[in-house]
Design an enzyme around this catalytic site. Structure first.
Site, PDB file in Angstrom:
ATOM      1  N   CYS A  99       6.058  -7.208   7.887  1.00  0.00           N
ATOM      2  CA  CYS A  99       7.048  -6.607   8.776  1.00  0.00           C
ATOM      3  C   CYS A  99       7.356  -7.604   9.890  1.00  0.00           C
ATOM      4  O   CYS A  99       6.474  -8.324  10.342  1.00  0.00           O
ATOM      5  CB  CYS A  99       6.470  -5.319   9.376  1.00  0.00           C
ATOM      6  SG  CYS A  99       7.607  -4.481  10.487  1.00  0.00           S
TER       7      CYS A  99
ATOM      8  N   ASN B 228      -6.620   4.684  15.207  1.00  0.00           N
ATOM      9  CA  ASN B 228      -7.902   4.244  14.662  1.00  0.00           C
ATOM     10  C   ASN B 228      -8.479   3.262  15.668  1.00  0.00           C
ATOM     11  O   ASN B 228      -7.729   2.490  16.276  1.00  0.00           O
ATOM     12  CB  ASN B 228      -7.705   3.539  13.316  1.00  0.00           C
ATOM     13  CG  ASN B 228      -7.436   4.531  12.208  1.00  0.00           C
ATOM     14  OD1 ASN B 228      -7.511   5.740  12.410  1.00  0.00           O
ATOM     15  ND2 ASN B 228      -7.105   4.024  11.044  1.00  0.00           N
TER      16      ASN B 228
ATOM     17  N   SER C  43       9.283   5.771  15.933  1.00  0.00           N
ATOM     18  CA  SER C  43       7.989   5.297  16.446  1.00  0.00           C
ATOM     19  C   SER C  43       8.222   4.968  17.908  1.00  0.00           C
ATOM     20  O   SER C  43       8.673   3.883  18.244  1.00  0.00           O
ATOM     21  CB  SER C  43       7.560   4.028  15.700  1.00  0.00           C
ATOM     22  OG  SER C  43       7.332   4.322  14.360  1.00  0.00           O
ATOM     23  N   LEU C  44       7.911   5.907  18.777  1.00  0.00           N
ATOM     24  CA  LEU C  44       8.271   5.760  20.188  1.00  0.00           C
ATOM     25  C   LEU C  44       7.159   5.049  20.973  1.00  0.00           C
ATOM     26  O   LEU C  44       7.351   3.998  21.550  1.00  0.00           O
ATOM     27  CB  LEU C  44       8.560   7.148  20.785  1.00  0.00           C
ATOM     28  CG  LEU C  44       9.158   7.157  22.172  1.00  0.00           C
ATOM     29  CD1 LEU C  44      10.552   6.561  22.166  1.00  0.00           C
ATOM     30  CD2 LEU C  44       9.204   8.586  22.717  1.00  0.00           C
ATOM     31  N   HIS C  45       6.005   5.687  21.021  1.00  0.00           N
ATOM     32  CA  HIS C  45       4.760   5.111  21.551  1.00  0.00           C
ATOM     33  C   HIS C  45       4.734   4.767  23.045  1.00  0.00           C
ATOM     34  O   HIS C  45       3.681   4.373  23.553  1.00  0.00           O
ATOM     35  CB  HIS C  45       4.318   3.887  20.738  1.00  0.00           C
ATOM     36  CG  HIS C  45       4.299   4.145  19.256  1.00  0.00           C
ATOM     37  ND1 HIS C  45       3.729   5.271  18.704  1.00  0.00           N
ATOM     38  CD2 HIS C  45       4.805   3.441  18.206  1.00  0.00           C
ATOM     39  CE1 HIS C  45       3.876   5.239  17.386  1.00  0.00           C
ATOM     40  NE2 HIS C  45       4.531   4.150  17.068  1.00  0.00           N
TER      41      HIS C  45
ATOM     42  N   CYS D 246      -0.090  -2.948  15.821  1.00  0.00           N
ATOM     43  CA  CYS D 246       0.015  -2.677  14.385  1.00  0.00           C
ATOM     44  C   CYS D 246      -0.593  -3.796  13.543  1.00  0.00           C
ATOM     45  O   CYS D 246      -0.338  -4.978  13.783  1.00  0.00           O
ATOM     46  CB  CYS D 246       1.477  -2.480  14.011  1.00  0.00           C
ATOM     47  SG  CYS D 246       1.729  -2.281  12.248  1.00  0.00           S
TER      48      CYS D 246
ATOM     49  N   GLU E  96       0.822  -1.211   0.000  1.00  0.00           N
ATOM     50  CA  GLU E  96       0.000   0.000   0.000  1.00  0.00           C
ATOM     51  C   GLU E  96       0.851   1.253   0.000  1.00  0.00           C
ATOM     52  O   GLU E  96       1.957   1.255   0.533  1.00  0.00           O
ATOM     53  CB  GLU E  96      -0.814   0.081   1.287  1.00  0.00           C
ATOM     54  CG  GLU E  96      -1.801  -0.989   1.472  1.00  0.00           C
ATOM     55  CD  GLU E  96      -2.396  -0.925   2.870  1.00  0.00           C
ATOM     56  OE1 GLU E  96      -2.283   0.122   3.526  1.00  0.00           O
ATOM     57  OE2 GLU E  96      -2.942  -1.939   3.290  1.00  0.00           O
TER      58      GLU E  96
ATOM     59  N   CYS F 233      -1.559   2.146   8.415  1.00  0.00           N
ATOM     60  CA  CYS F 233      -0.813   1.215   7.575  1.00  0.00           C
ATOM     61  C   CYS F 233      -1.330  -0.215   7.701  1.00  0.00           C
ATOM     62  O   CYS F 233      -1.694  -0.665   8.762  1.00  0.00           O
ATOM     63  CB  CYS F 233       0.672   1.273   7.894  1.00  0.00           C
ATOM     64  SG  CYS F 233       1.079   0.779   9.565  1.00  0.00           S
TER      65      CYS F 233
ATOM     66  N   CYS G 272       4.986  -5.181  16.366  1.00  0.00           N
ATOM     67  CA  CYS G 272       4.420  -4.212  17.326  1.00  0.00           C
ATOM     68  C   CYS G 272       2.979  -4.612  17.661  1.00  0.00           C
ATOM     69  O   CYS G 272       2.197  -4.952  16.757  1.00  0.00           O
ATOM     70  CB  CYS G 272       4.462  -2.807  16.761  1.00  0.00           C
ATOM     71  SG  CYS G 272       6.140  -2.292  16.348  1.00  0.00           S
TER      72      CYS G 272
ATOM     73  N   GLU H  71       9.485  -2.069   8.107  1.00  0.00           N
ATOM     74  CA  GLU H  71      10.457  -1.296   8.893  1.00  0.00           C
ATOM     75  C   GLU H  71      11.579  -0.898   7.923  1.00  0.00           C
ATOM     76  O   GLU H  71      12.375  -1.754   7.504  1.00  0.00           O
ATOM     77  CB  GLU H  71      10.983  -2.160  10.051  1.00  0.00           C
ATOM     78  CG  GLU H  71      12.280  -1.716  10.678  1.00  0.00           C
ATOM     79  CD  GLU H  71      12.276  -0.281  11.189  1.00  0.00           C
ATOM     80  OE1 GLU H  71      11.427   0.051  12.024  1.00  0.00           O
ATOM     81  OE2 GLU H  71      13.145   0.504  10.742  1.00  0.00           O
TER      82      GLU H  71
ATOM     83  N   CYS I 221       3.204   8.511   1.266  1.00  0.00           N
ATOM     84  CA  CYS I 221       3.691   7.578   2.273  1.00  0.00           C
ATOM     85  C   CYS I 221       3.863   6.214   1.596  1.00  0.00           C
ATOM     86  O   CYS I 221       2.911   5.685   1.019  1.00  0.00           O
ATOM     87  CB  CYS I 221       2.666   7.499   3.414  1.00  0.00           C
ATOM     88  SG  CYS I 221       3.041   6.238   4.620  1.00  0.00           S
TER      89      CYS I 221
ATOM     90  N   SER J  52      10.737   6.648   9.059  1.00  0.00           N
ATOM     91  CA  SER J  52      10.206   6.278  10.367  1.00  0.00           C
ATOM     92  C   SER J  52      10.715   4.900  10.765  1.00  0.00           C
ATOM     93  O   SER J  52      10.598   3.943  10.001  1.00  0.00           O
ATOM     94  CB  SER J  52       8.677   6.270  10.272  1.00  0.00           C
ATOM     95  OG  SER J  52       8.139   5.712  11.426  1.00  0.00           O
TER      96      SER J  52
HETATM   97  S1  SF4 Z   1       4.423  -0.294  13.589  1.00  0.00           S
HETATM   98 FE1  SF4 Z   1       5.901  -0.271  11.899  1.00  0.00          FE
HETATM   99  S2  SF4 Z   1       7.640  -1.444  12.706  1.00  0.00           S
HETATM  100 FE2  SF4 Z   1       5.894  -1.943  14.040  1.00  0.00          FE
HETATM  101  S3  SF4 Z   1       5.014  -3.833  13.124  1.00  0.00           S
HETATM  102 FE3  SF4 Z   1       3.947  -2.048  12.245  1.00  0.00          FE
HETATM  103  S4  SF4 Z   1       5.015  -1.617  10.308  1.00  0.00           S
HETATM  104 FE4  SF4 Z   1       6.370  -2.903  11.589  1.00  0.00          FE
END
Ligand code: SF4
Length: 361
Positions: free
Chosen positions: A125, A303, A227-229, A132, A105, A345, A129, A173, A118, A204
């Site tokens: 990936c 979301n 991507s800290l979070h 995600c 995408e 994403c 995470c 990533e 983007c 990122s």
């Molecule tokens: S947030 Fe980014 S690094 Fe983490 S699983 Fe999703 S795509 Fe991968």
């Protein structure tokens, strides 16, 4: 290296995508194949014309050279499968099919200052995470530099105008696909190509510390976005397994060095998850973590329904933002672009493959 790769592909009769080549490499190949040097420059100009979809459109090249190009290279790798535009027309999302059938995408976003795209850097990936969707089905493969570049080319073609910024924040990533992402950054910023300056590229990362140092050594002018979070190791390791390999101390040290080497301010993405990381204590910890460092925090409204996590409510986000501001942290709240088309994403790919994440008409 690309010379070797080219020869190897030729031996096994697989065509390379011509967009993988830098101008110097294409020049070298032209000379080796017996064509004059200036032909490489002409081809390169055609490659930056987003309306060109076949070598036959490169009308100032002799027929013999066009045949050579057709026999040697591919020009296109991505096939557009689906386009979704948000109700407010701020965001268009593309689903592309790769030659091996995998799906990726990209998203085109319209801002006051122009268009930004983007792009994805991997199929799937491996970072895993917890919140995600992209990482849910695991890692499949890295994208070639040309496959990343073509996402920009096709988005620019769709927009009908120049794309000003590129964000490496789609599926994957980027630093886990280091060589191809580095090559892409050179290709997209090449003055003879799309000419999108490196200062207008944001990469990122979940925090692959060793690769951050590798990126620094390349002396690119790319903006680094982390991507800290989470503001502490206990929470971050729960949300992002990469934190067990490189903890916050190592990550922030790498960011400081990146800033010192490039003078590019590092930004920190922080997705707002209800009851998880949106309390005022987390805001105070965040301030402490980033103290004495020209950092910028970008709060991202989640979301709803992301793998069991709930999005923070707007009031909580406002309070969190205000608290950070009062503590002297530079903070912005990301505009929720295209939430009606699942612009986060991985969601569109998931829907097409029969996953349960949805939310677009
Ligand atoms: S947030 Fe980014 S690094 Fe983490 S699983 Fe999703 S795509 Fe991968």
């Amino acid at each position: 290296m690309w010379d070797l790769c080219y020869n190897k592909l030729n031996m096994i009769n697989v065509k390379m995508n011509i967009r993988n080549l830098k101008l110097a490499e294409l020049t070298d190949l032209m000379l080796k194949a017996g064509f004059p040097k200036f032909r490489a420059w002409q081809i390169y100009k055609w490659l930056s014309d987003v309306s060109v979809v076949s070598f036959d459109q490169m009308t100032n090249l002799p027929l013999g050279l066009r045949d050579f190009l057709k026999q040697t290279f591919n020009l296109n790798s991505l096939t557009l499968q689906k386009v979704l535009t948000s109700r407010d027309e701020s965001t268009t999302k593309f689903l592309f099919k790769l030659p091996d059938g995998n799906l990726i995408e990209s998203a085109l976003m319209k801002y006051k200052y122009g268009y930004s795209v983007c792009v994805s850097t991997q199929v799937g990936c491996r970072m895993g995470c917890a919140f995600c969707v992209s990482g849910m089905s695991g890692f499949v493969r890295n994208l070639e530099a040309s496959e990343i570049l073509e996402q920009v080319v096709l988005a620019q073609k769709f927009a009908g105008t120049r794309i000003g910024r590129v964000v490496l924040m789609g599926i994957g990533e980027p630093l886990d696909n280091f060589e191809n992402v580095a090559r892409f950054s050179e290709l997209v910023s090449s003055p003879e190509g799309l000419n999108i300056g490196q200062r207008n590229i944001t990469l990122s990362t979940a925090g692959l510390v060793e690769r951050i140092y590798d990126l620094m050594r390349l002396k690119f002018q790319i903006t680094l976005s982390i991507s800290l979070h989470a503001p502490n190791d206990a929470l971050r390791s729960k949300l992002m397994p990469v934190n067990k390999t490189w903890d916050l101390l190592q990550l922030i040290a790498a960011c400081r060095e990146y800033f010192e080497a490039t003078h590019r301010r590092v930004s920190f993405e922080y997705i707002m998850l209800s009851g998880v990381n949106d309390g005022l204590k987390c805001a105070a910890e965040l301030k402490k973590l980033l103290a004495g460092f020209p950092a910028h925090v970008n709060l991202i409204p989640a979301n709803s329904g992301r793998r069991g996590f709930k999005a923070s409510d707007p009031q909580t986000i406002k309070m969190f933002q205000k608290h950070l501001e009062d503590l002297g942290v530079q903070v912005t709240l990301r505009r929720a672009l295209g939430s009606d088309i699942s612009a986060a994403c991985g969601q569109m790919r998931c829907i097409v493959q029969g996953g349960k994440y949805g939310g677009f008409e």
